[in-house]
Design an enzyme around this catalytic site. Sequence first.
Site, PDB file in Angstrom:
ATOM      1  N   GLY A 228      26.130  13.463  95.271  1.00 14.60           N
ATOM      2  CA  GLY A 228      26.189  13.541  93.803  1.00 14.60           C
ATOM      3  C   GLY A 228      25.700  14.864  93.242  1.00 14.60           C
TER       4      GLY A 228
ATOM      5  N   GLY B 199      27.777  17.761  93.170  1.00 19.23           N
ATOM      6  CA  GLY B 199      28.907  18.647  92.903  1.00 19.23           C
ATOM      7  C   GLY B 199      29.515  19.255  94.157  1.00 19.23           C
ATOM      8  CG  LEU B 200      27.431  20.379  97.200  1.00 21.39           C
ATOM      9  CD1 LEU B 200      26.432  20.551  98.337  1.00 21.39           C
ATOM     10  CD2 LEU B 200      27.934  21.756  96.758  1.00 21.39           C
ATOM     11  N   GLY B 201      31.265  17.415  96.380  1.00 20.70           N
ATOM     12  CA  GLY B 201      32.424  16.617  96.801  1.00 20.70           C
ATOM     13  C   GLY B 201      32.096  15.521  97.807  1.00 20.70           C
ATOM     14  CB  SER B 202      29.057  13.517  98.566  1.00 20.59           C
ATOM     15  OG  SER B 202      28.768  13.154  97.243  1.00 20.59           O
ATOM     16  CB  SER B 203      32.736  10.533  95.892  1.00 21.79           C
ATOM     17  OG  SER B 203      33.287  11.509  95.060  1.00 21.79           O
ATOM     18  CB  ALA B 204      36.424  14.104  97.782  1.00 20.99           C
ATOM     19  CB  ALA B 205      33.309  14.445 102.134  1.00 22.88           C
TER      20      ALA B 205
ATOM     21  CG  ASP C 214      35.809  17.233  94.490  1.00 22.48           C
ATOM     22  OD1 ASP C 214      36.002  18.397  94.101  1.00 22.48           O
ATOM     23  OD2 ASP C 214      34.806  16.558  94.191  1.00 22.48           O
TER      24      ASP C 214
END
Length: 320
Positions: free
Chosen positions: A105, A107-113, A154
């Site tokens: 959470g 802004g590094l795209g954890s949910s997309a990864a 993302d």
Amino acid sequence: MKIKAFAPGKIILFGEHTVVYNKPAIAVAINRGVDVELTSRDDDEVNIHISPINYSQKLVLTGGMLEYEYDSSNKRISDYIYEVINRFKFNHGFNLNVNINMYLGAGLGSSAAVTVAVLKAIMLYTDNDATLDEIASIARDIEIKIQGAASPIDTAMSTYGGIIYIDENSNLNPINFDMQLPLIVSNCEIAGNTGEIVASVRDKYNKHTPIMESIFDAMAKIATDAKMALECGNSMKLAELMNMNQGLLDAIGVNTLELSEMVYQSRKFGSEGSKLTGSGGGGCIIAYAPHDIDEVYLKLSQLYKTFKCEQSNSGVYAKI
Ligand code: PMV
């Protein structure tokens, strides 16, 4: 049967927010991301464990499917996983271990990864020979369903990896860049809410349309010039463009005191270019330090959660 998959996270080098208005952006997949391990079971149980948040859930397949209703009032990282599982039919249950090796959470795209890595593992488990384009498209669909709105950045970065220039028609153009960009990521450890921040930019756009359009056009020019600076290795120009982009992100209201402080500290420590990355309102900054990355990293890591950020030239892949 054991299946392992990895998908990288990302940083946005240029063009956050304006990409929502079909302006160009540049994103970089990073060597931190999400590892997934799927082990088959002989029964109908589906056991999900997510670390490091210590989430565990035991469910049972009914008619080869999971019965799960997504609750839009309570968005959680596990929702992305259930949404992936919901799209398939299974002969047997499985254990799914999801290990998030990146800031969550921020802004590094954890949910997309998470979405892309789980999708890859489940596709392998169900003998589904999907192409990367199919993975990116399903993952984006899931992000839009759960987040409400999302640009393709993302999910594309987690799927394809590398450095990608997204043009004004949302086409993804890989930038060939063999060297590592000397980038550092620092986290202010305050979570920004992407949906709310995107909505606040929309409000400002509706209120001050001609001014916001001029700012967006300047940001678009910065992103296209940055693509050229990257391609011809002009590091000083790239740094200057990052600093200009940061000023304009401030103008559209997505900067915060904490992010600003981190940006100015990183410049004081010697980084030539620095800006927030992602939606803003919290999350991370990126510092570009071609002259002395070690010194800037050392100083920033004494103040903030910080890592040296290497780009990941591969996107999602199955681990042997
Ligand atoms: O903070 P993140 O990583 O979710 O990035 C959001 C980037 C935006 O341009 C603000 C929104 C989007 O969907 O592209």
